[in-house]
Design a protein around this motif. Structure first.
Motif, PDB file in Angstrom:
ATOM      1  N   GLU A 212     -19.082  -3.851 -17.136  1.00  0.00           N
ATOM      2  CA  GLU A 212     -19.240  -5.272 -16.474  1.00  0.00           C
ATOM      3  C   GLU A 212     -20.540  -5.159 -15.845  1.00  0.00           C
ATOM      4  O   GLU A 212     -20.910  -4.249 -15.286  1.00  0.00           O
ATOM      5  CB  GLU A 212     -18.234  -5.383 -15.578  1.00  0.00           C
ATOM      6  CG  GLU A 212     -17.998  -4.169 -14.376  1.00  0.00           C
ATOM      7  CD  GLU A 212     -16.796  -4.547 -13.644  1.00  0.00           C
ATOM      8  OE1 GLU A 212     -16.886  -4.977 -12.467  1.00  0.00           O
ATOM      9  OE2 GLU A 212     -15.724  -4.302 -14.273  1.00  0.00           O
TER      10      GLU A 212
ATOM     11  N   GLN B 160     -17.233  -5.368 -32.896  1.00  0.00           N
ATOM     12  CA  GLN B 160     -17.320  -4.522 -31.977  1.00  0.00           C
ATOM     13  C   GLN B 160     -18.530  -3.890 -31.611  1.00  0.00           C
ATOM     14  O   GLN B 160     -19.215  -4.039 -32.531  1.00  0.00           O
ATOM     15  CB  GLN B 160     -16.352  -3.263 -31.808  1.00  0.00           C
ATOM     16  CG  GLN B 160     -14.775  -3.787 -31.633  1.00  0.00           C
ATOM     17  CD  GLN B 160     -13.847  -2.581 -31.685  1.00  0.00           C
ATOM     18  OE1 GLN B 160     -13.763  -1.908 -32.683  1.00  0.00           O
ATOM     19  NE2 GLN B 160     -12.805  -2.731 -30.802  1.00  0.00           N
TER      20      GLN B 160
ATOM     21  N   VAL C  74     -16.775  -1.848 -26.880  1.00  0.00           N
ATOM     22  CA  VAL C  74     -16.430  -3.075 -26.416  1.00  0.00           C
ATOM     23  C   VAL C  74     -16.445  -4.196 -27.507  1.00  0.00           C
ATOM     24  O   VAL C  74     -17.224  -3.865 -28.434  1.00  0.00           O
ATOM     25  CB  VAL C  74     -17.084  -3.568 -25.362  1.00  0.00           C
ATOM     26  CG1 VAL C  74     -16.867  -2.562 -24.183  1.00  0.00           C
ATOM     27  CG2 VAL C  74     -18.382  -3.390 -25.323  1.00  0.00           C
ATOM     28  N   THR C  75     -16.006  -5.256 -27.311  1.00  0.00           N
ATOM     29  CA  THR C  75     -16.140  -6.458 -28.194  1.00  0.00           C
ATOM     30  C   THR C  75     -17.721  -6.916 -28.091  1.00  0.00           C
ATOM     31  O   THR C  75     -18.178  -6.986 -27.180  1.00  0.00           O
ATOM     32  CB  THR C  75     -15.013  -7.364 -27.994  1.00  0.00           C
ATOM     33  OG1 THR C  75     -15.500  -8.011 -26.710  1.00  0.00           O
ATOM     34  CG2 THR C  75     -13.738  -6.962 -28.005  1.00  0.00           C
TER      35      THR C  75
ATOM     36  N   GLN D 259     -18.094 -10.226 -28.330  1.00  0.00           N
ATOM     37  CA  GLN D 259     -17.927 -11.246 -27.505  1.00  0.00           C
ATOM     38  C   GLN D 259     -18.186 -10.786 -25.853  1.00  0.00           C
ATOM     39  O   GLN D 259     -18.879 -11.611 -25.497  1.00  0.00           O
ATOM     40  CB  GLN D 259     -16.499 -11.729 -27.595  1.00  0.00           C
ATOM     41  CG  GLN D 259     -16.389 -13.298 -26.903  1.00  0.00           C
ATOM     42  CD  GLN D 259     -15.213 -13.635 -27.412  1.00  0.00           C
ATOM     43  OE1 GLN D 259     -14.092 -13.277 -28.005  1.00  0.00           O
ATOM     44  NE2 GLN D 259     -14.935 -14.884 -26.838  1.00  0.00           N
ATOM     45  N   SER D 260     -17.744  -9.711 -25.592  1.00  0.00           N
ATOM     46  CA  SER D 260     -17.929  -9.305 -24.224  1.00  0.00           C
ATOM     47  C   SER D 260     -19.482  -9.035 -23.916  1.00  0.00           C
ATOM     48  O   SER D 260     -19.787  -9.440 -22.844  1.00  0.00           O
ATOM     49  CB  SER D 260     -16.939  -8.152 -23.979  1.00  0.00           C
ATOM     50  OG  SER D 260     -15.856  -8.178 -24.005  1.00  0.00           O
TER      51      SER D 260
ATOM     52  N   GLN E  65     -14.718   0.314 -19.905  1.00  0.00           N
ATOM     53  CA  GLN E  65     -14.991  -1.105 -19.747  1.00  0.00           C
ATOM     54  C   GLN E  65     -16.463  -1.011 -19.123  1.00  0.00           C
ATOM     55  O   GLN E  65     -16.740  -0.204 -18.138  1.00  0.00           O
ATOM     56  CB  GLN E  65     -14.169  -1.795 -19.042  1.00  0.00           C
ATOM     57  CG  GLN E  65     -12.733  -1.924 -19.728  1.00  0.00           C
ATOM     58  CD  GLN E  65     -12.610  -2.371 -21.086  1.00  0.00           C
ATOM     59  OE1 GLN E  65     -13.020  -3.315 -21.422  1.00  0.00           O
ATOM     60  NE2 GLN E  65     -11.918  -1.669 -21.923  1.00  0.00           N
TER      61      GLN E  65
END
Length: 380
Positions: A289, A317, A332-333, A335-336, A287
């Motif tokens: 961030e 993705q 990851v998507t 959207q993320s 992930q």
């Protein structure tokens, strides 16, 4: 009575002095689906022909229902108990109904029984409304559904699927894949499914076998093969893009600190300082961030600060390459990524559970990566 429909023992196929298939043991049981994946030239088509009794192995024995094959007359009887669905279905210049009924006619099944079976499988595959249409006028997806109905109407003991979705567009392929998965869960037919599509392999099979250079390199559940590959070669083929060598620098309380490139990560397990280990990490377990203040490396979670070097969208993705002191791939998507306004050059935290790390190989010496192990930034 054995539950094994097909069993291969020490089967070898040689052509022009070259071994194209060499399988020590492979077994398929009643009601189960075995998916065989592998690159082009791995021997998948040869395996299908051997299992389907269309080609005799140079050495070894193929068993059907516990009986050794190789007798011409007996093999003909056994072939009538199986059905084959090819990548590009051949349709006779006749109605869809007649095409589906073809095998029944060859087996002497007619009358009400044939009508019941054909009607049932046209319904189950969603093409009953096409029964009177000339089969050569069907779309690719409709023709493949008719081909599946033509095979399943025989109520075969063994169904051989030779990449039946490969020639279809994505929406058609996904719809047919879902329908076939539901059908195979209900029928008691042993199915051998050959494909190079990793997503299909994961979702359609009970068991999975990776075939490379004619050999079964790994067999087991889809989870074991995709998340616990037994070699660097298998890991690379099944999409475990993050493969890296780590050097153990510290051990304490069931956890170890390891150096990877210029970064440091945590491993679970007992190690000795100075050990080297080859690790695998699936990109979807990583992930990302935004960086928020200080970050720490925890026992259960690795947090590595890095910089995005590339973003490659595909579908909903994206494949993201992060330089964390070594290249790390994350899927990851979209959207993320939009939510965090991710762009190449942005500093991020890449996080993954220590339990997600898979030990491919452990050694007291440095592990050398092959060129195929390095993340490919050219395509998703």
């Amino acid at each position: 009575m054995t539950s094994s429909v097909v069993e291969l023992r020490e089967v070898k196929v040689e052509r022009d002095g070259r071994t194209v298939l060499d399988i020590q043991h492979l077994q398929l049981e009643l009601g189960k689906t075995l998916t065989v994946i592998g690159p082009n030239g791995a021997g998948k088509s040869t395996l299908l022909r051997v299992v389907g009794l269309l080609e005799r192995p140079t050495h070894g024995t193929v068993f059907h229902h516990g009986e050794a094959t190789g007798d011409g007359k007996q093999d003909l009887i056994l072939r009538r108990r199986l059905a084959v669905v090819m990548q590009r279905p051949f349709m006779r210049n006749a109605s869809t109904w007649d095409n589906v009924a073809t095998g029944l006619k060859f087996r002497g099944i007619g009358g009400s029984e044939a009508k019941r079976r054909v009607r049932d499988w046209l319904d189950r595959l969603g093409i009953a409304h096409l029964a009177d249409r000339n089969a050569r006028e069907l779309s690719g997806g409709e023709a493949q559904r008719a081909s599946l109905a033509r095979g399943l109407v025989l109520e075969p003991d063994l169904l051989l699927l030779d990449e039946p979705f490969a020639a279809l567009d994505e929406p058609t392929r996904l719809a047919l894949h879902d329908d076939l998965r539901n059908i195979l869960q209900k029928v008691q037919t042993a199915t051998l499914f050959v494909t190079h599509n990793r997503i299909e392999a994961q979702t359609l099979s009970d068991e999975l076998a990776v075939l490379m250079d004619g050999n079964v390199r790994q067999a087991g559940s889809s989870y074991d093969v995709f998340y616990r590959p037994n070699s660097e070669e298998v890991a690379t083929f099944v999409g475990m893009e993050n493969i890296f060598s780590a050097h153990i620098i510290e051990q304490s309380g069931g956890l170890a600190a390891a150096r990877v490139g210029r970064a440091e990560i945590t491993l679970v397990g007992s190690w000795q300082q100075g050990d080297y280990v080859l690790l695998g990490l699936r990109p979807e377990t990583v992930q990302i961030e935004p960086v928020k203040g200080e970050h720490t490396r925890l026992g259960s979670t690795n947090r590595l600060q890095g910089r995005i070097t590339a973003i490659m969208p595909f579908g909903g993705q994206a494949r993201v390459i992060i330089n964390c002191g070594f290249p790390l791939v994350s899927i990851v998507t979209q959207q993320s990524l939009m939510a965090m306004r991710a762009t190449p050059g942005m500093s991020v935290l890449a996080t993954f559970q220590t339990a997600a790390l898979h030990i491919i190989d452990r050694s007291r010496q440095r592990v050398t990566l092959t060129p195929t192990s390095r993340p490919d930034t050219s395509k998703p």
